[in-house]
Write a protein that holds these residues in place. Sequence first.
Motif, PDB file in Angstrom:
ATOM      1  N   ASP A 191       0.848  -1.186   0.000  1.00  0.00           N
ATOM      2  CA  ASP A 191       0.000   0.000   0.000  1.00  0.00           C
ATOM      3  C   ASP A 191       0.888   1.241   0.000  1.00  0.00           C
ATOM      4  OD1 ASP A 191      -1.564   2.271   1.421  1.00  0.00           O
ATOM      5  OD2 ASP A 191      -3.130   0.816   0.997  1.00  0.00           O
ATOM      6  N   SER A 192       0.471   2.268  -0.731  1.00  0.00           N
ATOM      7  CA  SER A 192       1.305   3.463  -0.884  1.00  0.00           C
ATOM      8  C   SER A 192       1.522   4.209   0.421  1.00  0.00           C
ATOM      9  CB  SER A 192       0.677   4.413  -1.911  1.00  0.00           C
ATOM     10  OG  SER A 192      -0.606   4.839  -1.486  1.00  0.00           O
ATOM     11  N   LEU A 193       0.690   3.972   1.441  1.00  0.00           N
ATOM     12  CA  LEU A 193       0.846   4.678   2.711  1.00  0.00           C
ATOM     13  C   LEU A 193       1.248   3.746   3.854  1.00  0.00           C
ATOM     14  CD1 LEU A 193      -2.117   7.244   2.606  1.00  0.00           C
ATOM     15  CD2 LEU A 193       0.263   7.560   1.933  1.00  0.00           C
ATOM     16  N   ASN A 194       1.867   2.630   3.522  1.00  0.00           N
ATOM     17  CA  ASN A 194       2.345   1.725   4.567  1.00  0.00           C
ATOM     18  C   ASN A 194       3.441   2.384   5.403  1.00  0.00           C
ATOM     19  OD1 ASN A 194       0.718  -0.532   4.341  1.00  0.00           O
ATOM     20  ND2 ASN A 194       2.054  -1.583   2.885  1.00  0.00           N
ATOM     21  N   HIS A 195       3.600   1.877   6.620  1.00  0.00           N
ATOM     22  CA  HIS A 195       4.538   2.432   7.587  1.00  0.00           C
ATOM     23  C   HIS A 195       5.979   2.308   7.106  1.00  0.00           C
ATOM     24  CE1 HIS A 195       6.725   2.671  11.510  1.00  0.00           C
ATOM     25  NE2 HIS A 195       5.791   3.556  11.773  1.00  0.00           N
ATOM     26  N   TYR A 250      -4.390   2.555   9.306  1.00  0.00           N
ATOM     27  CA  TYR A 250      -3.237   3.323   8.840  1.00  0.00           C
ATOM     28  C   TYR A 250      -2.971   4.458   9.823  1.00  0.00           C
ATOM     29  CZ  TYR A 250      -3.463   0.561   4.650  1.00  0.00           C
ATOM     30  OH  TYR A 250      -3.448  -0.506   3.782  1.00  0.00           O
ATOM     31  N   SER A 251      -1.750   4.474  10.336  1.00  0.00           N
ATOM     32  CA  SER A 251      -1.429   5.302  11.503  1.00  0.00           C
ATOM     33  C   SER A 251      -1.499   6.793  11.222  1.00  0.00           C
ATOM     34  CB  SER A 251      -0.033   4.948  12.021  1.00  0.00           C
ATOM     35  OG  SER A 251       0.944   5.162  11.014  1.00  0.00           O
ATOM     36  N   MET A 252      -1.294   7.229   9.997  1.00  0.00           N
ATOM     37  CA  MET A 252      -1.355   8.652   9.673  1.00  0.00           C
ATOM     38  C   MET A 252      -2.690   9.044   9.064  1.00  0.00           C
ATOM     39  SD  MET A 252       1.283  10.272  10.642  1.00  0.00           S
ATOM     40  CE  MET A 252       2.870   9.825  11.326  1.00  0.00           C
ATOM     41  N   GLU A 253      -3.522   8.067   8.766  1.00  0.00           N
ATOM     42  CA  GLU A 253      -4.801   8.345   8.103  1.00  0.00           C
ATOM     43  C   GLU A 253      -6.002   8.013   8.980  1.00  0.00           C
ATOM     44  OE1 GLU A 253      -2.065   9.245   5.594  1.00  0.00           O
ATOM     45  OE2 GLU A 253      -4.149   9.691   5.069  1.00  0.00           O
ATOM     46  N   GLY A 254      -5.829   7.075   9.927  1.00  0.00           N
ATOM     47  CA  GLY A 254      -6.944   6.649  10.759  1.00  0.00           C
ATOM     48  C   GLY A 254      -7.964   5.809  10.011  1.00  0.00           C
ATOM     49  N   PRO A 402      -6.695  12.133  12.362  1.00  0.00           N
ATOM     50  CA  PRO A 402      -5.883  13.240  11.844  1.00  0.00           C
ATOM     51  C   PRO A 402      -6.768  14.452  11.520  1.00  0.00           C
ATOM     52  CG  PRO A 402      -5.513  11.179  10.630  1.00  0.00           C
ATOM     53  CD  PRO A 402      -6.765  11.018  11.424  1.00  0.00           C
ATOM     54  N   ILE A 403      -6.378  15.619  12.019  1.00  0.00           N
ATOM     55  CA  ILE A 403      -7.025  16.885  11.686  1.00  0.00           C
ATOM     56  C   ILE A 403      -6.105  17.618  10.719  1.00  0.00           C
ATOM     57  CG2 ILE A 403      -7.890  19.081  12.583  1.00  0.00           C
ATOM     58  CD1 ILE A 403      -8.270  17.733  15.282  1.00  0.00           C
ATOM     59  N   MET A 404      -6.595  17.933   9.528  1.00  0.00           N
ATOM     60  CA  MET A 404      -5.742  18.515   8.499  1.00  0.00           C
ATOM     61  C   MET A 404      -5.390  19.968   8.833  1.00  0.00           C
ATOM     62  SD  MET A 404      -5.285  15.922   6.766  1.00  0.00           S
ATOM     63  CE  MET A 404      -4.170  16.704   5.605  1.00  0.00           C
ATOM     64  N   LEU A 405      -4.083  20.276   8.693  1.00  0.00           N
ATOM     65  CA  LEU A 405      -3.565  21.622   8.925  1.00  0.00           C
ATOM     66  C   LEU A 405      -3.092  22.269   7.627  1.00  0.00           C
ATOM     67  CD1 LEU A 405      -1.368  20.942  12.108  1.00  0.00           C
ATOM     68  CD2 LEU A 405      -3.727  21.746  12.039  1.00  0.00           C
ATOM     69  N   TYR A 406      -2.411  21.480   6.784  1.00  0.00           N
ATOM     70  CA  TYR A 406      -1.888  21.899   5.489  1.00  0.00           C
ATOM     71  C   TYR A 406      -0.712  22.863   5.606  1.00  0.00           C
ATOM     72  CZ  TYR A 406      -6.162  19.783   3.613  1.00  0.00           C
ATOM     73  OH  TYR A 406      -7.175  18.906   3.305  1.00  0.00           O
ATOM     74  N   ASN A 407      -0.987  24.138   5.925  1.00  0.00           N
ATOM     75  CA  ASN A 407       0.036  25.180   5.860  1.00  0.00           C
ATOM     76  C   ASN A 407       1.105  24.985   6.933  1.00  0.00           C
ATOM     77  OD1 ASN A 407       1.267  27.977   6.268  1.00  0.00           O
ATOM     78  ND2 ASN A 407      -0.026  28.300   4.464  1.00  0.00           N
ATOM     79  N   PRO A 408       2.389  25.137   6.589  1.00  0.00           N
ATOM     80  CA  PRO A 408       3.459  24.909   7.574  1.00  0.00           C
ATOM     81  C   PRO A 408       3.406  25.848   8.772  1.00  0.00           C
ATOM     82  CG  PRO A 408       4.348  25.896   5.573  1.00  0.00           C
ATOM     83  CD  PRO A 408       2.955  25.484   5.262  1.00  0.00           C
TER      84      PRO A 408
END
Length: 489
Positions: A191-195, A250-254, A402-408
């Motif tokens: 999977d493209s988002l694997n750990h 998926y740990s970064m996607e939930g 995950p709550i999206m922030l986007y901007n650095p």
Amino acid sequence: MIKIPYLTALSTYFSYGLLFAFGQFRDFFRKIFDSWHSSNLQGYAPICLGLEDFYIRRLYLRIQDCFGRPISSSPGAWFDVVERHSNDNNKTLKRTTKVTRCLNLGSYNYLGFAAADEYCTPRVIETLKRFSPSTCSPRVDGGTTILHNELEVCVANFVGKPAAIVFGMGYVTNSAILPVLIGKGGLIISDSLNHNSIVNGARGSGATVRVFQHNTPSHLEEVLRQQIAEGQPRTHRPWKKIIVIVEGIYSMEGELCKLPEIVAICKKYKAYVYLDEAHSIGAVGKTGRGVCELLGVDTADVDIMMGTFTKSFGSCGGYIAGSKELIQYLKYTCPAHLYATSISPPAAQQIISSIKVILGEDGSSRGAQKLARIRENSNFFRSELLKMGFEVLGDNDSPVMPIMLYNPAKIPAFSRECLKQNVAVVTVAFPATPLLLARARICISASHTKEDLLKALEVISQVGDLVGIKYFPAESDKQHQEPGALKLE
């Protein structure tokens, strides 16, 4: 698939471009000033070169106070965060003697076993007195105690497999096992988002690696069909072995893995299924047995089951569960079993005791209550965040949000403002996520009370208004997609 409004994407690219430009500008003058001084390298090449070093110096160090915050208590629902200060613009951080009691929304303490437990803790202390903190030996030498054997039987029974093998580190469980399972002439479809542990294990195996779109069974089938038809590179011989690797949550996607569809495709094309349940085992399912139980998949259809003890069980290490032949083979060949020090006996006892609590073998119903509470807490918290207008990734029942922030610029702003109000959160950015997709990752625990969650929601809502990350006015409005949106995976 995440759809980013064009304006948000444009402002994020502009912010990173500005940081990059100023960083390069400063590095240019740094080279000029350094050329006036004699080099102390004495003919050696600089050990830190490239964009990675540039990223750390010019981007990460600006906000490093948001990461690696030391704590001085157990990571329960609330914990003590040690305050730090910097006298050199965040290049170095010095710990102070002050601590702040914060609501913990960052630890993987899904079932609350990381704090003192009435059943687990006394048994762990007794084990520490009897066995000491470490075996000081690999499993094949003097590192196997009766607890290790009991733990492997306990894990195998819990996940529904004939046998299991345990390791002292969760990351190593993936990175050391995959090179043993497959090598040159084999095919890994990941999977493209694997750990990262899976990525490094796959690279180290020597097998050919192909990637399919995140959690998209149709694309997995397309990749499988194409690779089987083409065969090995250059020779076009049939693949010696094909392994499809996915995660339970998926740990970064939930997100929950679409396991039933993936298993059906793997059966059709005779590919092995490798399931990483690091974040799902113990946390989801009626009795905590992970995504197989939650989604109604027979564990016999999953060839290799991997998981860790660092999340739901309040311990450390990882496991591989499968057929008796597979586990016996790993015990003969896996470097992590042959050469690494075995899992600490008190840590092994913690896992055994927590599994007994989950199954109700401690004589109480606390395990069932914990499982019901984490499910209720997770679904309540997710629904409230959506109602407030946050963009929240993931599925129901998942404790990862995950709550999206986007901007650095919003990464340190969100983290620091939450900490000011005694709420500790984890923010995640590139390279752990794609450049545009920075986020705050909330982890919910069964140990959180309703009052804890309401406080967290109040603080996050206030900070969300301040920082400007409520990208949707209300949950119902989320169904109306913004006309101009950039699709990213």
